[in-house]
Design an enzyme around this catalytic site. Structure first.
Site, mmCIF file in Angstrom:
data_model
loop_
_atom_site.group_PDB
_atom_site.id
_atom_site.type_symbol
_atom_site.label_atom_id
_atom_site.label_comp_id
_atom_site.label_asym_id
_atom_site.label_seq_id
_atom_site.Cartn_x
_atom_site.Cartn_y
_atom_site.Cartn_z
ATOM 1 N N GLY A 46 42.101 44.369 48.048
ATOM 2 C CA GLY A 46 41.825 43.435 49.130
ATOM 3 C C GLY A 46 43.130 43.079 49.821
ATOM 4 C CD GLN A 51 47.669 39.298 50.686
ATOM 5 O OE1 GLN A 51 46.541 39.722 50.918
ATOM 6 N NE2 GLN A 51 48.286 39.540 49.536
ATOM 7 C CB CYS A 94 48.201 38.023 44.496
ATOM 8 S SG CYS A 94 48.314 37.765 46.284
ATOM 9 C CG LEU A 95 48.637 43.801 46.905
ATOM 10 C CD1 LEU A 95 47.995 44.449 48.130
ATOM 11 C CD2 LEU A 95 49.292 44.851 46.015
ATOM 12 C CG HIS A 136 42.586 36.843 45.669
ATOM 13 N ND1 HIS A 136 43.353 36.730 44.516
ATOM 14 C CD2 HIS A 136 43.431 37.371 46.606
ATOM 15 C CE1 HIS A 136 44.574 37.163 44.758
ATOM 16 N NE2 HIS A 136 44.655 37.566 46.020
ATOM 17 C CD GLU A 137 41.955 39.548 49.526
ATOM 18 O OE1 GLU A 137 42.911 39.072 50.174
ATOM 19 O OE2 GLU A 137 42.107 40.243 48.501
ATOM 20 C CG HIS A 140 45.634 35.565 50.524
ATOM 21 N ND1 HIS A 140 46.920 35.244 50.142
ATOM 22 C CD2 HIS A 140 45.232 36.532 49.661
ATOM 23 C CE1 HIS A 140 47.266 35.980 49.085
ATOM 24 N NE2 HIS A 140 46.254 36.769 48.772
HETATM 25 O O1 GNR Z 1 44.704 44.208 44.445
HETATM 26 C C1 GNR Z 1 44.301 43.107 44.098
HETATM 27 N N1 GNR Z 1 43.633 42.983 42.921
HETATM 28 C C2 GNR Z 1 42.953 41.827 42.547
HETATM 29 C C3 GNR Z 1 42.535 41.720 41.235
HETATM 30 C C4 GNR Z 1 41.843 40.595 40.806
HETATM 31 C C5 GNR Z 1 41.569 39.579 41.687
HETATM 32 C C6 GNR Z 1 41.993 39.664 43.000
HETATM 33 C C7 GNR Z 1 42.678 40.784 43.426
HETATM 34 S S1 GNR Z 1 43.170 40.890 45.080
HETATM 35 C C8 GNR Z 1 44.576 41.921 44.934
HETATM 36 C C9 GNR Z 1 45.110 42.259 46.316
HETATM 37 C C10 GNR Z 1 45.546 40.999 47.012
HETATM 38 O O2 GNR Z 1 46.558 40.403 46.763
HETATM 39 N N2 GNR Z 1 44.737 40.507 47.915
HETATM 40 O O3 GNR Z 1 45.039 39.355 48.548
HETATM 41 NI NI NI Z 2 46.260 38.237 47.205
#
Ligand code: GNR
Ligand code: NI
Length: 192
Positions: A46, A51, A94-95, A136-137, A140
């Site tokens: 995601g 980001q 999270c990246l 999660h997205e 952000h």
């Molecule tokens: O790649 C991602 N893996 C992930 C694993 C568990 C819960 C959320 C994520 S999102 C993350 C990519 C990211 O940072 N998206 O904002």
């Molecule tokens: Ni993230």
């Protein structure tokens, strides 16, 4: 299409609230395509526009699992319109918080309403990893990182380590050493 640089915490742009897009026009579609390419390259499952420093309410997702094959999802102005009372715990990464993982508790199922890549209003019922990822997205877009859902002790420890890693990377770069920063493997990013 173009690869964009992913910002890492602590960066003030990751703490800002993103603005809704007026419509899914050519510019927003270009942003979506760049985000998908950047997400696949990272690799991640995601990515939210803030980001890559774009404070717009745009997210892309692709959770590749044998059981749920959604393919790429493009969402503008996503909104949770329904959430289950039941919670689920996932170990999140999270990246923008590289190499750190923590259990996060969120509603197990959510329904998200959004504009797709063609600007059409859609609703999608999500469960499992997709439900976690979409929440999660959307976080952000409101300047919230998964580390904001954990204890401040753990959060501050992670933020200190990220700052230290950044300083070391800057020093290595100044000395002409190659970057030693690891990338999440595709399997890891899907499994955490
Ligand atoms: O790649 C991602 N893996 C992930 C694993 C568990 C819960 C959320 C994520 S999102 C993350 C990519 C990211 O940072 N998206 O904002
Ligand atoms: Ni993230």
């Amino acid at each position: 299409m173009a690869l964009r640089t992913i910002l890492t915490a602590p960066d003030p742009r990751l703490k800002k609230k993103a603005a809704a897009v007026a419509a899914v026009d050519a510019e927003v579609r270009q942003l979506m395509d760049d985000m998908l390419e950047t997400m696949y390259d990272a690799p991640g499952i995601g990515l939210a526009a803030p980001q890559i420093g774009e404070l717009k309410r745009v997210i892309v997702l692709d959770i590749e699992r044998e059981d749920v094959k959604t393919g790429p999802l493009f969402m503008a102005n996503p909104e949770i319109v329904e959430a289950s009372d039941e919670d689920a715990t996932y170990e999140e990464g999270c990246l923008s918080v590289p190499e750190h993982y923590s259990d996060v508790v969120r509603p197990a199922r959510v329904t998200v309403r959004y504009l797709d890549r063609d600007g059409e209003t859609k609703e999608l019922a999500c469960e499992g990893l997709l439900a976690t990822c979409v929440q999660h997205e959307i976080d952000h877009l409101d300047g919230i990182l998964f580390i904001d859902h954990i204890s401040s002790l753990k959060r501050n420890m992670i933020l200190r380590k990220l700052l230290k890693a950044r300083k070391e990377a800057a020093r290595d770069e100044a000395e002409g050493k190659p970057s030693t920063r690891l990338k999440m493997s595709a399997k890891e990013s899907a499994d955490v």
